[in-house]
Design an enzyme around this catalytic site. Structure first.
Site, PDB file in Angstrom:
ATOM      1  CD  GLN A   1      -2.476   7.280   2.011  1.00  0.00           C
ATOM      2  OE1 GLN A   1      -3.414   6.554   1.712  1.00  0.00           O
ATOM      3  NE2 GLN A   1      -2.430   7.951   3.137  1.00  0.00           N
ATOM      4  CB  THR A   2       3.530   7.589   3.430  1.00  0.00           C
ATOM      5  OG1 THR A   2       2.364   7.275   4.189  1.00  0.00           O
ATOM      6  CG2 THR A   2       4.329   8.656   4.143  1.00  0.00           C
TER       7      THR A   2
ATOM      8  CG  ASP B   1       0.250  12.645  14.221  1.00  0.00           C
ATOM      9  OD1 ASP B   1       1.414  12.385  14.546  1.00  0.00           O
ATOM     10  OD2 ASP B   1      -0.461  13.480  14.806  1.00  0.00           O
TER      11      ASP B   1
ATOM     12  CD  GLU C   1      -4.286   2.848   8.329  1.00  0.00           C
ATOM     13  OE1 GLU C   1      -5.409   3.344   8.228  1.00  0.00           O
ATOM     14  OE2 GLU C   1      -3.584   2.503   7.351  1.00  0.00           O
TER      15      GLU C   1
ATOM     16  N   GLY D   1       5.180  -0.708   3.882  1.00  0.00           N
ATOM     17  CA  GLY D   1       5.678  -2.001   4.331  1.00  0.00           C
ATOM     18  C   GLY D   1       5.563  -3.024   3.210  1.00  0.00           C
TER      19      GLY D   1
ATOM     20  CD  GLN E   1       5.809  -2.547  40.781  1.00  0.00           C
ATOM     21  OE1 GLN E   1       6.422  -1.529  41.089  1.00  0.00           O
ATOM     22  NE2 GLN E   1       6.300  -3.414  39.917  1.00  0.00           N
TER      23      GLN E   1
ATOM     24  CE1 TYR F   1      -4.148   1.838   0.914  1.00  0.00           C
ATOM     25  CE2 TYR F   1      -2.621   3.212   2.159  1.00  0.00           C
ATOM     26  CZ  TYR F   1      -3.865   3.007   1.593  1.00  0.00           C
ATOM     27  OH  TYR F   1      -4.836   3.970   1.713  1.00  0.00           O
TER      28      TYR F   1
ATOM     29  N   GLY G   1      15.466  -2.882  36.653  1.00  0.00           N
ATOM     30  CA  GLY G   1      16.570  -3.079  35.721  1.00  0.00           C
ATOM     31  C   GLY G   1      16.292  -4.189  34.713  1.00  0.00           C
TER      32      GLY G   1
HETATM   33  C1  FAD Z   1       6.258   1.680  10.839  1.00  0.00           C
HETATM   34  C2  FAD Z   1       5.516   2.469   9.818  1.00  0.00           C
HETATM   35  C3  FAD Z   1       4.849   1.800   8.804  1.00  0.00           C
HETATM   36  C4  FAD Z   1       4.182   2.508   7.800  1.00  0.00           C
HETATM   37  N1  FAD Z   1       3.572   1.816   6.798  1.00  0.00           N
HETATM   38  C5  FAD Z   1       3.039   2.518   5.752  1.00  0.00           C
HETATM   39  C6  FAD Z   1       2.488   1.840   4.618  1.00  0.00           C
HETATM   40  O1  FAD Z   1       2.465   0.606   4.556  1.00  0.00           O
HETATM   41  N2  FAD Z   1       2.014   2.589   3.589  1.00  0.00           N
HETATM   42  C7  FAD Z   1       2.022   3.961   3.619  1.00  0.00           C
HETATM   43  O2  FAD Z   1       1.587   4.569   2.660  1.00  0.00           O
HETATM   44  N3  FAD Z   1       2.517   4.637   4.690  1.00  0.00           N
HETATM   45  C8  FAD Z   1       3.024   3.946   5.755  1.00  0.00           C
HETATM   46  N4  FAD Z   1       3.553   4.627   6.836  1.00  0.00           N
HETATM   47  C9  FAD Z   1       3.527   6.095   6.857  1.00  0.00           C
HETATM   48  C10 FAD Z   1       2.521   6.638   7.844  1.00  0.00           C
HETATM   49  O3  FAD Z   1       1.237   6.452   7.369  1.00  0.00           O
HETATM   50  C11 FAD Z   1       2.827   8.121   8.111  1.00  0.00           C
HETATM   51  O4  FAD Z   1       4.053   8.180   8.774  1.00  0.00           O
HETATM   52  C12 FAD Z   1       1.740   8.760   8.941  1.00  0.00           C
HETATM   53  O5  FAD Z   1       0.638   8.978   8.125  1.00  0.00           O
HETATM   54  C13 FAD Z   1       2.144  10.085   9.588  1.00  0.00           C
HETATM   55  O6  FAD Z   1       2.492  10.999   8.635  1.00  0.00           O
HETATM   56  P1  FAD Z   1       3.895  11.754   8.680  1.00  0.00           P
HETATM   57  O7  FAD Z   1       4.944  10.761   8.927  1.00  0.00           O
HETATM   58  O8  FAD Z   1       3.945  12.563   7.460  1.00  0.00           O
HETATM   59  O9  FAD Z   1       3.809  12.711   9.942  1.00  0.00           O
HETATM   60  P2  FAD Z   1       3.625  14.293   9.901  1.00  0.00           P
HETATM   61  O10 FAD Z   1       2.271  14.606   9.432  1.00  0.00           O
HETATM   62  O11 FAD Z   1       4.758  14.916   9.190  1.00  0.00           O
HETATM   63  O12 FAD Z   1       3.708  14.623  11.448  1.00  0.00           O
HETATM   64  C14 FAD Z   1       4.770  15.355  12.048  1.00  0.00           C
HETATM   65  C15 FAD Z   1       4.202  16.165  13.196  1.00  0.00           C
HETATM   66  O13 FAD Z   1       3.338  17.169  12.674  1.00  0.00           O
HETATM   67  C16 FAD Z   1       2.113  17.163  13.341  1.00  0.00           C
HETATM   68  N5  FAD Z   1       1.052  17.570  12.422  1.00  0.00           N
HETATM   69  C17 FAD Z   1       0.886  17.203  11.133  1.00  0.00           C
HETATM   70  N6  FAD Z   1      -0.208  17.795  10.632  1.00  0.00           N
HETATM   71  C18 FAD Z   1      -0.751  18.536  11.617  1.00  0.00           C
HETATM   72  C19 FAD Z   1      -1.907  19.362  11.723  1.00  0.00           C
HETATM   73  N7  FAD Z   1      -2.714  19.550  10.707  1.00  0.00           N
HETATM   74  N8  FAD Z   1      -2.161  19.963  12.900  1.00  0.00           N
HETATM   75  C20 FAD Z   1      -1.356  19.761  13.951  1.00  0.00           C
HETATM   76  N9  FAD Z   1      -0.255  19.000  13.906  1.00  0.00           N
HETATM   77  C21 FAD Z   1       0.044  18.381  12.757  1.00  0.00           C
HETATM   78  C22 FAD Z   1       1.936  15.734  13.830  1.00  0.00           C
HETATM   79  O14 FAD Z   1       1.095  15.684  14.945  1.00  0.00           O
HETATM   80  C23 FAD Z   1       3.365  15.349  14.169  1.00  0.00           C
HETATM   81  O15 FAD Z   1       3.634  15.761  15.475  1.00  0.00           O
HETATM   82  C24 FAD Z   1       4.192   3.914   7.851  1.00  0.00           C
HETATM   83  C25 FAD Z   1       4.839   4.581   8.893  1.00  0.00           C
HETATM   84  C26 FAD Z   1       5.495   3.873   9.870  1.00  0.00           C
HETATM   85  C27 FAD Z   1       6.195   4.625  10.959  1.00  0.00           C
HETATM   86  C1  FAD Z   2      21.665  -0.052  32.078  1.00  0.00           C
HETATM   87  C2  FAD Z   2      21.902  -0.388  33.519  1.00  0.00           C
HETATM   88  C3  FAD Z   2      23.155  -0.239  34.051  1.00  0.00           C
HETATM   89  C4  FAD Z   2      23.421  -0.587  35.376  1.00  0.00           C
HETATM   90  N1  FAD Z   2      24.698  -0.480  35.855  1.00  0.00           N
HETATM   91  C5  FAD Z   2      24.965  -0.946  37.110  1.00  0.00           C
HETATM   92  C6  FAD Z   2      26.298  -0.953  37.616  1.00  0.00           C
HETATM   93  O1  FAD Z   2      27.227  -0.513  36.943  1.00  0.00           O
HETATM   94  N2  FAD Z   2      26.523  -1.472  38.841  1.00  0.00           N
HETATM   95  C7  FAD Z   2      25.510  -1.970  39.598  1.00  0.00           C
HETATM   96  O2  FAD Z   2      25.755  -2.436  40.706  1.00  0.00           O
HETATM   97  N3  FAD Z   2      24.228  -1.963  39.175  1.00  0.00           N
HETATM   98  C8  FAD Z   2      23.929  -1.471  37.936  1.00  0.00           C
HETATM   99  N4  FAD Z   2      22.631  -1.468  37.482  1.00  0.00           N
HETATM  100  C9  FAD Z   2      21.557  -1.995  38.334  1.00  0.00           C
HETATM  101  C10 FAD Z   2      20.649  -0.893  38.844  1.00  0.00           C
HETATM  102  O3  FAD Z   2      21.318  -0.161  39.826  1.00  0.00           O
HETATM  103  C11 FAD Z   2      19.346  -1.516  39.384  1.00  0.00           C
HETATM  104  O4  FAD Z   2      18.656  -2.029  38.271  1.00  0.00           O
HETATM  105  C12 FAD Z   2      18.506  -0.468  40.079  1.00  0.00           C
HETATM  106  O5  FAD Z   2      19.066  -0.219  41.323  1.00  0.00           O
HETATM  107  C13 FAD Z   2      17.047  -0.901  40.279  1.00  0.00           C
HETATM  108  O6  FAD Z   2      16.967  -2.046  41.014  1.00  0.00           O
HETATM  109  P1  FAD Z   2      16.174  -3.328  40.504  1.00  0.00           P
HETATM  110  O7  FAD Z   2      16.545  -3.579  39.112  1.00  0.00           O
HETATM  111  O8  FAD Z   2      16.392  -4.364  41.499  1.00  0.00           O
HETATM  112  O9  FAD Z   2      14.643  -2.894  40.512  1.00  0.00           O
HETATM  113  P2  FAD Z   2      13.570  -3.379  41.561  1.00  0.00           P
HETATM  114  O10 FAD Z   2      13.870  -2.766  42.866  1.00  0.00           O
HETATM  115  O11 FAD Z   2      13.409  -4.842  41.504  1.00  0.00           O
HETATM  116  O12 FAD Z   2      12.270  -2.659  40.994  1.00  0.00           O
HETATM  117  C14 FAD Z   2      11.165  -3.363  40.416  1.00  0.00           C
HETATM  118  C15 FAD Z   2       9.906  -2.589  40.729  1.00  0.00           C
HETATM  119  O13 FAD Z   2       9.662  -2.642  42.136  1.00  0.00           O
HETATM  120  C16 FAD Z   2       9.416  -1.347  42.654  1.00  0.00           C
HETATM  121  N5  FAD Z   2       9.908  -1.276  44.031  1.00  0.00           N
HETATM  122  C17 FAD Z   2      11.047  -1.751  44.533  1.00  0.00           C
HETATM  123  N6  FAD Z   2      11.145  -1.477  45.841  1.00  0.00           N
HETATM  124  C18 FAD Z   2      10.037  -0.781  46.179  1.00  0.00           C
HETATM  125  C19 FAD Z   2       9.551  -0.179  47.371  1.00  0.00           C
HETATM  126  N7  FAD Z   2      10.236  -0.260  48.488  1.00  0.00           N
HETATM  127  N8  FAD Z   2       8.375   0.470  47.335  1.00  0.00           N
HETATM  128  C20 FAD Z   2       7.682   0.565  46.206  1.00  0.00           C
HETATM  129  N9  FAD Z   2       8.084   0.012  45.028  1.00  0.00           N
HETATM  130  C21 FAD Z   2       9.254  -0.649  45.030  1.00  0.00           C
HETATM  131  C22 FAD Z   2      10.158  -0.417  41.709  1.00  0.00           C
HETATM  132  O14 FAD Z   2       9.577   0.854  41.725  1.00  0.00           O
HETATM  133  C23 FAD Z   2       9.986  -1.107  40.372  1.00  0.00           C
HETATM  134  O15 FAD Z   2       8.767  -0.712  39.820  1.00  0.00           O
HETATM  135  C24 FAD Z   2      22.364  -1.088  36.178  1.00  0.00           C
HETATM  136  C25 FAD Z   2      21.086  -1.214  35.635  1.00  0.00           C
HETATM  137  C26 FAD Z   2      20.847  -0.876  34.321  1.00  0.00           C
HETATM  138  C27 FAD Z   2      19.456  -1.028  33.770  1.00  0.00           C
END
Ligand code: FAD
Ligand code: FAD
Ligand code: CA
Lengths: 663, 663
Positions: free
Chosen positions: B137-138, B425, B423, B177, B329, B135, B400
Site C-alpha cells: 500500500q504505502t 500513525d 496501521e 514487509g 523504582q 501487502y 547500565g
Molecule cells: C516497520 C514498518 C513496516 C511497514 N509495513 C508495511 C507494509 O507491510 N505494507 C504497507 O503498505 N506499508 C507498511 N508500512 C508503512 C506504514 O503503514 C506507514 O509508515 C504508516 O502508514 C505511516 O505513514 P507515513 O510513514 O506516511 O507517515 P506520515 O503520514 O508521513 O507521518 C509523518 C508525520 O506527519 C503527521 N501527520 C500525517 N498526517 C497528519 C494529519 N492529517 N494531521 C496531523 N498530523 C499528521 C504524523 O503524525 C507524523 O508525525 C510499514 C512501516 C514500517 C515503519
Molecule cells: C554506555 C555506557 C558507558 C559507560 N562508561 C563508563 C566508563 O567509562 N567508566 C565507568 O566506570 N563506568 C561507565 N559506565 C557505567 C555507568 O557509570 C553506570 O552504568 C551508571 O553509573 C549507573 O549505574 P548502574 O548501571 O549500576 O545502575 P543501577 O544503580 O544498578 O540502577 C538500576 C536501577 O536502580 C535505581 N537505583 C539505584 N540506586 C537507587 C537509589 N538509591 N534510589 C532509588 N533508585 C535507585 C536506578 O534508578 C535504576 O533504575 C558506562 C555505562 C554505559 C551505559
C-alpha cells in the site's frame, strides 16, 4: 537537480538574520568560525565517512573507528590544531571512541586527583598519547553506589606496592569505555586497604597492556563486554571487562592529591580539601548538558526539515499539506526546538558556573559548592531525559521513514540514551537534588539564606501565598509572571515534601516512602533553573535583525509547554487557576504560529553539515526522496536480485517439497 | 550452580496462585496449554536460536530468518499443527519475517476484499504457501493519506487487462514487509482508472516474481529498502521498494468484492456494503492491542526480575538494598506492570468486539461500526504509545546493563516501536477518534443515543456537573468512584473541545487549530475504555487463591497512576479537587507496597520461556552476573586479545610515529 534548494521557499520566510543566530547558538563569532571550519574539514575527508556504519560487522566497525581516531590524531598534528580545534575535530568525527575517555575522563582524573608530581609524570605521556587511558570505576555488580565497589588495593609495605585484586565475579570492572581493546592504562577505583583497615574508594593508575605488543600484563584479564543498543551507535566503543589477579603497582600510582599512603603504610589526608572533586563533577556534567542541546538540536533539525518536505492530506494549490502545518505536529516539535535552545543557554551558564566554582575553590570558599553540585546534578538529569525522549519523538514525527537507519534518528537515539545512565543515573541524581532542597527548606526558619539557584526560596513566604495575575493570554508573555509561577510551583512542592517528611519519626523512612514526590519537586526546581537562565539570556543585548524576537518566542514556547505538561503541579499547588492554565495553552498555540515561518531557519542556525547530521531526511537541500531511493540499493541484501537462501529456504516451500498437512 | 533458583525467596512471598493467574493471563486453560507446549518446543529447537542476531551481518541475518521460516513451516507440517498451534509457533519464533505479512495481511486482504471466486482461486495457493504474498500500500511519498497514492491501474479494454504503473519516483511502493526479497505476489493498492476516469484506490493481486527462478517479472523493479532501527530487530524483514513499468495483469485480479470493473470497462459497485473493510481493520488492530500487552509484559518481566537481583546502596543483613524496594523504582515499574494486565484485558474484550461487529455486519446492522472503528483506532494508538515508552522505561530501570544488547530490551524496543506508526500513525488515529467524539457530542442535543464505549456520554448532563465524593485515600479503591472520575474527565474534555470548535466559523479551521486539544480529549476517552474494561473484568468470577485480589490491586495502580499522570486534566475540568488528587497519590503509594511482594510472581504469570524473553537480565533463575560475564566473551571482538587494527592504528600512536606538534 544538483544544487537545487528544495527548502528555498521555506528559508525565504524567515523573519530574522540566520547568520546572527548562528553566532548566538555557537556562543561567539570565534567559536562559530572554528566549528564551521573544522566541521567542513571533517565532512570533506573520506576517511571520516560514517554512512556505512550500520552494515559493518562489529569487528569491521571497530577497526574503522580505530582508523578514524588515528587519522584524526594525524590531522590534528599535521594541521597544528589548537586544543580547541582538536576537540572540535573529535566532536565533528561524531563517533564514540576510546579517545573520548582518554581526553574526557582519564586526563581530567589525573589532573583533578593527581599530585603535582603525578601530573608531571603522567600528563605529558597522555597528552602525546604515548599512553592511552580509561576510567575504570563501575563493576559488574556496582554502579550508582560507588562506595559499594569491591575491587581491592591492598598496600604491601614489604615491596612498597599496592596489590590490585578482583575478589569476586561482581567486582569485575565492567563498562569502562576504551578498556576492552585499546587502553594501555586505566584509572582504577578500588577499596584502599592498609594494614587490614579499609579506607574506602580511591583511584589508582594501573598499566593494563604491554607498550610493546599490546598484550595484557600478567594478572590482567581484559575484553570487550559485547554488543550494545542499536547498530553502529555506541558499538564503535570498546566498553570493557577487567579482572585483576593480584596485580602489583608502585605506591606512587595511587592518586594522592587528597589522601596519601606513606612509605610506612600510614593513611593520611592532605590539606587539599575533599570538595575539590566536586569541581570535576561540575565540569563533566556541564559538558553533558552542552551535549544534550547538541543531540536534541540534531534530532529537531532532522524532524523540522523533513516535516517541511513531507506532505500528507489536505491540499494547497494542488499539493498536499506540509505536515509541519499541522498543529499536532507543531505541538510535538516546537517545544523540542525551544528546549534545544533552552538547554544551549543553560549549558552556557553552567560553563560560567564552573569557572565561578573553580575560582572560589582556589580562594578556599566552599560555600556555593553544595548548591552548585545539586544544580549540575539536576540539570544533567532533566536535560538528558528530555533529550532522550525528544530524539525518539522526533523519530516518530518523521512517520515510517524515521524508522530507517538512514534517517539518522535511530543511531542518534541509540548513541545518546546512555547519557541518562552514566555520570549518575538520572533518578539517583534527582534524589540528591531533592535531599538538598529539603535541607534548604528546613534551614529557612533559622534564617540561613539560600544561595545561587535556590535563592528564590529566600522569598518562600511570598511564594507560598502569591497569586498569579494572568487575565489574558498575552499576560503569559511577561517574564516576571512566568518566573513567579515557576518559583511558586517549585517552592510549594519542596515545602509540601518537607511538611510530609516531618510526619515521619525516622526522616530516612520518610525520604524513602515519599521519594517519588521528592523527585517531582526536584524536577520542578531544575525546570525553574532552565527557565530562569533562558529569561536572563534575553535580558542581555542580542544583536542581529529579529534574533532576540525569535528567542523570546522560543522562550515562551519552552515555558508555556512546561506549564501545559505539568499543569497538575501548577493547579494542585494553587499557583495558577484552571482558567489561567487554559490561557497559557491559548498563548502557546499562538506562539506556534509565530514559530512556523521561522522553523527551518531556526534549525539552520545550528549550522550542521550534512555529514554531521547523517540524515537523509534532514539533508540541507531537502531533496529527500531521490536520496532515500538511491540509498536503499546500497544495502548488501540488494547485491543479488535473488537472495542468498532462496534455493534452500524459499523454493522448497513454493514447490511444495514439504507436504502440507492439516492446514 | 546449575538449577539454583536465585529468585526462590522472592517467589515464596507471593500471596496468590500463580498457576491460576497464568490461566487468566492466557485467556483460558486451553490457550495456556497450547502456548506453553509450543513455546517449549521452539525453545528447545536449536534452529530457532536467536541470541546471535546482533552479530550477524544483514545478509546472514536475513538468510537465517529464511531458514527459521522454512523450518517453522516444516515443523508445522510434520507435527500436523492446528491453525491455532501454527500461529503460536510463528509467534514463539519471535522474529519478524515475511510470513507475518503473508498470513497477517495478504491472506486477510484477499479474504476481506476478494469475491468468492477470487478467494477460491487464491486462498488455497496462499494457505499451502505455493505463493507468498505481501501487502503493498504505502509509497515513498504517501503513507497516512491512502487516498493520495499515485500508483495507477489503468483498464485496457482491448486486452481485458489492468496496466499497473509507477508514474513518479514518489509513487514507488516503499515499506511493504516481505516485498523486498521474498514475495511472489502482492496485493497492490493503486488508483483505478477506466476510460480516463479516476475511481480512487483499489486493491489488485499482482505477481511480482517468477515461480520458477524467483526473478522479478518484466517491468518490475524490486529490492530491499535497507537497514532499519537497531541491530537484529526488524532487519530480519525485507521491507521493500517496488516500481512498475506498465505491468499488465488480467482484469480478474482486481479485488472485486466491493466494486468491479466489467469486461466493457464499466465501474460498478456491488451490493456488498463498503463498511465491510472496517471489519478487517477492527481485526488487525485488535491483534495489535494484544501484541502491545505481550511486548510490554516482556519488558516488565525483565525489569522486574532484574530489579530483584540488582542491589544498590542501603543495607539489609549486610547486603545492599534490592532496587525494587525503592519507591521511585516501584513508581516507574508497577504502573507498567499494571498497564500490561490492563492492555491484556482490553485486548481480550476487543476480540469479543470483533466477533460482535462481524455478526452485526452479517445481519446488515452497521449501527455500531463507526463507534467500534473509533474505539479500536484509539486503543491501538494509546496502547502502542504506552508500550513503546514503557519498554524504554524498563530499559532505563535496568541501569547500565539495560543498554547491553543481551538485556533483550534494546531489540524489544527496536522491533516494537513501528507499531506506533504502521496501521495508522498514532496521532492521525487519535484525530479520527476526536472527530468521532465531537460528532457524538454535537448529536447529543438531538437526542441521538451514543452507543458502545461512548454510551457514558448519554449521561453528559450528570457528568458535567457531578462532584467526586472521595474523602479518604481508600475511597479511591471504589470502582464507581474511579469510573465516574474518568467518565467526567472524558466528557468534560470532549464537550469543552466542541464548545471551542463552535467559535470558529469554519469547523475545519477550528478542528485544525484545536487539534492538539482534541488529541488530548481522545486520549482521555480511550483511557476510560481501558479502565472500564479492567473494572468489568473484575466483576467476573475469577478463580484461584488471591488472584482476583491481585488484579484489584493492579487495577488500582493502573487507574490511580493515570490520575496522577494526567492530574492537570482532572483538576482543570474540576472532576476532582487538589486534595483528592493527593489522596489518590497516597493510595497509589500504598498499593505499590501491596504489589511489591507479588511482583515477581505477577511476571512469572506471563509464562515466558527464557528463549522467548531473550534477556539475561530477565532469566527465570535470576543468575544474572555469571551469564552476563560469559556472554561478553562471545563477542567477535574478543576472538583475539590484541584487536585487528592494532598495528595500523594504535601502535603508531603509542610509538609516536606521528610526531606531536602544538599539543
Ligand atoms: C516497520 C514498518 C513496516 C511497514 N509495513 C508495511 C507494509 O507491510 N505494507 C504497507 O503498505 N506499508 C507498511 N508500512 C508503512 C506504514 O503503514 C506507514 O509508515 C504508516 O502508514 C505511516 O505513514 P507515513 O510513514 O506516511 O507517515 P506520515 O503520514 O508521513 O507521518 C509523518 C508525520 O506527519 C503527521 N501527520 C500525517 N498526517 C497528519 C494529519 N492529517 N494531521 C496531523 N498530523 C499528521 C504524523 O503524525 C507524523 O508525525 C510499514 C512501516 C514500517 C515503519
Ligand atoms: C554506555 C555506557 C558507558 C559507560 N562508561 C563508563 C566508563 O567509562 N567508566 C565507568 O566506570 N563506568 C561507565 N559506565 C557505567 C555507568 O557509570 C553506570 O552504568 C551508571 O553509573 C549507573 O549505574 P548502574 O548501571 O549500576 O545502575 P543501577 O544503580 O544498578 O540502577 C538500576 C536501577 O536502580 C535505581 N537505583 C539505584 N540506586 C537507587 C537509589 N538509591 N534510589 C532509588 N533508585 C535507585 C536506578 O534508578 C535504576 O533504575 C558506562 C555505562 C554505559 C551505559
Ligand atoms: Ca502576583
Amino acid at each position: 537537480m544538483e544544487g537545487v534548494d528544495y527548502h528555498a521557499d521555506e528559508r525565504s520566510k524567515a523573519e530574522f538574520d540566520v547568520e546572527a543566530m548562528k553566532i548566538v547558538w555557537a556562543g561567539s563569532r570565534h567559536v562559530l568560525e572554528v566549528s564551521d571550519r573544522i566541521a567542513r574539514l571533517v565532512a570533506s575527508d573520506p576517511v571520516f565517512r560514517k554512512d556505512n556504519r550500520a552494515i559493518l560487522s562489529r569487528k569491521e566497525l571497530f577497526k574503522n573507528t580505530l582508523k578514524k581516531a588515528a587519522h584524526a590524531w594525524k590531522r590534528i598534528i599535521e594541521l597544528r590544531l589548537s586544543e580547541e580545534e582538536a576537540s572540535k575535530l573529535r566532536n565533528s568525527v561524531d563517533e564514540p571512541a576510546y579517545t573520548d575517555l582518554h581526553w574526557g575522563m582519564f586526563v581530567p582524573a589525573i589532573k583533578g586527583q593527581g599530585t603535582e608530581e603525578q601530573q608531571q609524570k603522567w600528563l605529558p605521556l597522555a597528552y602525546r598519547m604515548q599512553i592511552i587511558g580509561c576510567y575504570a570505576q563501575t563493576e559488574l555488580g556496582h554502579g550508582s553506589n560507588v562506595q559499594g565497589l569491591e575491587t581491592t588495593a591492598t598496600f604491601d609495605p614489604q615491596t612498597d606496592e599496592f596489590v590490585i585484586h578482583s575478589p569476586t565475579l561482581t567486582s569485575s570492572k565492567w563498562w569502562p569505555g576504551g578498556l576492552g581493546k585499546v587502553s594501555t592504562h586505566a584509572v582504577v577505583y578500588a577499596r584502599l586497604i592498609t594494614d587490614g583497615e579499609d579506607h574506602g574508594i580511591h583511584g589508582f593508575i594501573v598499566q593494563l597492556r604491554s607498550l610493546d605488543d599490546h598484550s595484557p600484563l600478567p594478572g590482567i584479564t581484559v575484553g570487550d563486554i559485547g554488543m550494545k543498543f542499536g547498530s553502529g551507535a555506541y558499538n564503535t566503543m570498546d566498553n570493557g571487562v577487567l579482572r585483576f589477579d593480584q596485580v602489583r603497582i608502585p605506591r606512587n600510582q595511587m592518586l594522592m592529591r587528597v589522601s596519601q599512603v606513606t612509605r610506612e603504610g600510614k593513611y593520611v589526608q592532605s590539606n587539599v580539601p575533599r570538595q575539590l572533586i566536586y569541581g570535576t563533577m561540575v565540569y563533566v556534567r556541564q559538558t553533558i548538558v552542552a551535549d544534550a542541546s547538541t543531540a536534541l538540536s540534531r534530532a529537531v533539525c532532522i524532524a523540522t526539515r523533513y516535516s517541511c518536505v513531507r506532505r500528507q492530506f489536505g491540499s494547497q494549490n494542488g499539493l498536499e499539506t506540509q505536515v509541519i502545518d499541522y498543529k499536532t505536529q507543531q505541538s510535538r516539535l516546537f517545544p523540542l526546538l525551544a528546549s534545544a535552545y533552552a538547554f544551549r543557554f543553560v549549558g552556557e551558564w553552567l560553563k560560567w558556573l564552573y569557572t565561578d566554582v573553580t575560582q572560589r575553590l582556589q580562594a578556599n570558599d566552599f560555600s556555593t559548592l553544595p548548591e552548585a553540585h545539586a544544580c549540575t546534578a539536576g540539570l544533567k538529569s532533566i536535560t538528558t531525559t528530555a533529550t532522550a525522549d525528544g530524539i525518539e519523538e522526533c523519530r516518530k514525527l518523521c512517520g515510517g521513514h524515521g524508522y530507517l537507519h538512514c534517517s539518522g534518528l535511530p543511531e542518534l537515539f541509540a548513541v545518546y540514551i546512555p547519557a541518562c545512565t552514566y555520570e549518575g543515573d538520572n533518578i539517583v541524581l534527582l534524589l540528591q537534588v531533592a535531599r538538598f532542597l529539603v535541607k534548604t527548606v528546613s534551614q529557612l526558619p533559622s534564617g540561613k539564606k539560600p544561595v545561587g539557584t535556590t535563592a528564590y526560596m529566600g522569598r518562600a513566604e511570598h511564594l507560598l501565598q502569591c497569586r498569579c495575575d494572568v487575565q489574558r493570554a498575552e499576560d503569559w508573555l511577561k517574564p516576571n509572571v512566568i518566573l513567579e509561577a515557576f518559583e511558586a510551583r517549585a517552592t510549594r512542592m519542596s515545602v509540601a515534601c518537607a511538611k510530609n517528611l516531618s510526619k515521619f519519626s525516622n526522616p530516612e523512612d520518610g525520604f524513602a516512602e515519599l521519594s517519588a514526590d521528592l523527585v517531582e519537586a526536584a524536577v520542578a526546581h531544575c525546570q525553574l533553573i532552565v527557565v530562569s537562565k533562558f529569561i536572563e539570556k534575553l535580558q542581555q543585548d542580542i544583536p542581529g535583525k529579529g534574533v532576540k524576537r525569535q528567542l523570546e518566542i522560543l522562550c515562551g514556547v519552552y515555558t508555556l509547554h512546561l506549564i501545559h505538561k505539568h499543569l497538575g503541579d501548577f493547579l494542585s499547588t494553587g499557583c495558577i487557576t484552571p482558567k489561567q492554565g487554559s490561557l497559557a495553552n491559548e498563548q502557546l498555540r499562538s506562539l506556534y504560529a509565530q514559530v512556523r515561518p521561522n522553523a527551518i531557519t531556526l534549525v539552520d542556525a545550528f549550522n550542521y553539515t550534512d555529514h554531521y547530521l547523517g540524515s537523509i531526511l534532514g539533508c540541507y537541500d531537502g531533496n529527500v526522496y531521490p536520496k532515500l531511493y538511491d540509498e536503499a540499493w546500497k544495502d548488501p541484501l540488494n547485491d543479488t536480485v535473488v537472495p542468498d537462501g532462496y534455493h534452500e529456504y524459499i523454493r522448497p516451500l513454493l514447490k511444495q517439497q514439504l507436504r502440507t498437512a492439516r492446514l
